[in-house]
Design a protein around this motif. Structure first.
Motif, PDB file in Angstrom:
ATOM      1  N   ILE A  96      25.765 -18.620  53.029  1.00 11.55           N
ATOM      2  CA  ILE A  96      24.235 -18.409  52.807  1.00 11.55           C
ATOM      3  C   ILE A  96      24.831 -16.823  54.051  1.00 11.55           C
ATOM      4  O   ILE A  96      25.545 -17.308  54.219  1.00 11.55           O
ATOM      5  N   ASP A  97      24.571 -16.510  53.149  1.00  9.54           N
ATOM      6  CA  ASP A  97      24.738 -13.955  52.827  1.00  9.54           C
ATOM      7  C   ASP A  97      22.687 -14.288  54.042  1.00  9.54           C
ATOM      8  O   ASP A  97      22.330 -14.097  53.303  1.00  9.54           O
ATOM      9  N   ILE A  98      22.387 -13.691  55.034  1.00 12.06           N
ATOM     10  CA  ILE A  98      21.442 -13.962  55.606  1.00 12.06           C
ATOM     11  C   ILE A  98      20.904 -12.799  55.826  1.00 12.06           C
ATOM     12  O   ILE A  98      19.475 -12.757  55.577  1.00 12.06           O
ATOM     13  N   ILE A 142      17.837 -18.263  62.695  1.00  7.47           N
ATOM     14  CA  ILE A 142      18.666 -18.312  62.268  1.00  7.47           C
ATOM     15  C   ILE A 142      19.865 -18.875  63.142  1.00  7.47           C
ATOM     16  O   ILE A 142      21.495 -19.725  62.931  1.00  7.47           O
ATOM     17  N   GLU A 143      20.412 -17.913  63.368  1.00  4.81           N
ATOM     18  CA  GLU A 143      22.083 -17.299  64.075  1.00  4.81           C
ATOM     19  C   GLU A 143      22.299 -18.716  65.408  1.00  4.81           C
ATOM     20  O   GLU A 143      22.914 -18.856  65.529  1.00  4.81           O
ATOM     21  N   LEU A 153      24.757 -20.894  59.550  1.00  5.23           N
ATOM     22  CA  LEU A 153      25.632 -19.939  59.137  1.00  5.23           C
ATOM     23  C   LEU A 153      26.957 -20.637  59.559  1.00  5.23           C
ATOM     24  O   LEU A 153      27.402 -19.784  57.851  1.00  5.23           O
ATOM     25  N   GLN A 154      27.107 -20.965  60.457  1.00  4.07           N
ATOM     26  CA  GLN A 154      28.899 -21.471  60.695  1.00  4.07           C
ATOM     27  C   GLN A 154      28.469 -23.212  59.651  1.00  4.07           C
ATOM     28  O   GLN A 154      30.105 -22.981  59.205  1.00  4.07           O
ATOM     29  N   VAL A 155      27.868 -23.907  59.780  1.00  9.44           N
ATOM     30  CA  VAL A 155      27.627 -25.711  58.898  1.00  9.44           C
ATOM     31  C   VAL A 155      27.602 -24.790  56.843  1.00  9.44           C
ATOM     32  O   VAL A 155      28.239 -25.167  56.303  1.00  9.44           O
ATOM     33  N   VAL A 156      26.576 -23.903  56.885  1.00  7.89           N
ATOM     34  CA  VAL A 156      26.329 -23.246  55.477  1.00  7.89           C
ATOM     35  C   VAL A 156      27.381 -21.476  55.404  1.00  7.89           C
ATOM     36  O   VAL A 156      26.313 -21.322  55.408  1.00  7.89           O
ATOM     37  N   GLN A 175      20.427 -32.386  54.260  1.00  9.93           N
ATOM     38  CA  GLN A 175      20.370 -31.492  54.786  1.00  9.93           C
ATOM     39  C   GLN A 175      20.917 -30.138  56.138  1.00  9.93           C
ATOM     40  O   GLN A 175      21.162 -31.257  56.852  1.00  9.93           O
ATOM     41  N   PHE A 176      19.536 -29.414  56.768  1.00  6.48           N
ATOM     42  CA  PHE A 176      20.029 -29.168  58.124  1.00  6.48           C
ATOM     43  C   PHE A 176      18.680 -29.048  58.520  1.00  6.48           C
ATOM     44  O   PHE A 176      17.701 -28.542  57.946  1.00  6.48           O
ATOM     45  N   LEU A 177      18.622 -29.077  59.949  1.00  7.28           N
ATOM     46  CA  LEU A 177      17.656 -29.747  60.711  1.00  7.28           C
ATOM     47  C   LEU A 177      17.842 -29.601  62.089  1.00  7.28           C
ATOM     48  O   LEU A 177      18.419 -30.616  62.321  1.00  7.28           O
ATOM     49  N   LYS A 178      17.389 -28.649  62.626  1.00  7.55           N
ATOM     50  CA  LYS A 178      17.751 -28.111  63.679  1.00  7.55           C
ATOM     51  C   LYS A 178      16.668 -27.546  64.876  1.00  7.55           C
ATOM     52  O   LYS A 178      16.132 -26.805  64.646  1.00  7.55           O
TER      53      LYS A 178
END
Length: 96
Positions: free
Chosen positions: A45-47, A33-34, A39-42, A16-19
């Motif tokens: 993903i097409d935002i 999100i940006e 978006l760099q880690v995964v 999971q990603f949690l920041k």
């Protein structure tokens, strides 16, 4: 303008990603999100096409965040939930 605290999260089957972020009031969901580097880690993903929300409620990318919001990016469904329910119901009927 002051700052607010938000979290950005994304869950995969194996991780999971949690920041947590401190952002300016008036920040949009897209911008958070940006800034989270998700978006760099995964990169898959097409935002622009991903479904996003706050605490399980679907929202648009231009939604303005509030203090303590949890921004969630949802993965595409692998199977249609209605089809999966029909298959389970059919299986139970055959077993009975």
């Amino acid at each position: 303008m002051g700052e607010i605290s938000v979290q950005v999260c994304y869950a995969l089957p194996d991780r999971q990603f949690l920041k947590a972020l401190r952002v300016q009031e008036g920040m949009t969901l897209r911008r958070a999100i940006e800034l989270s580097d998700l978006l760099q880690v995964v990169p898959e993903i097409d935002i622009d096409t991903a479904r996003v929300g706050i605490y399980g409620k679907l929202k648009t990318l231009d939604t303005v965040l509030r203090d303590h919001d949890r921004v969630e990016v949802y993965r595409p469904l692998i199977a249609d939930p209605k089809d999966a329910r029909r298959r389970r119901a059919g299986k139970k009927a055959r077993e009975a």
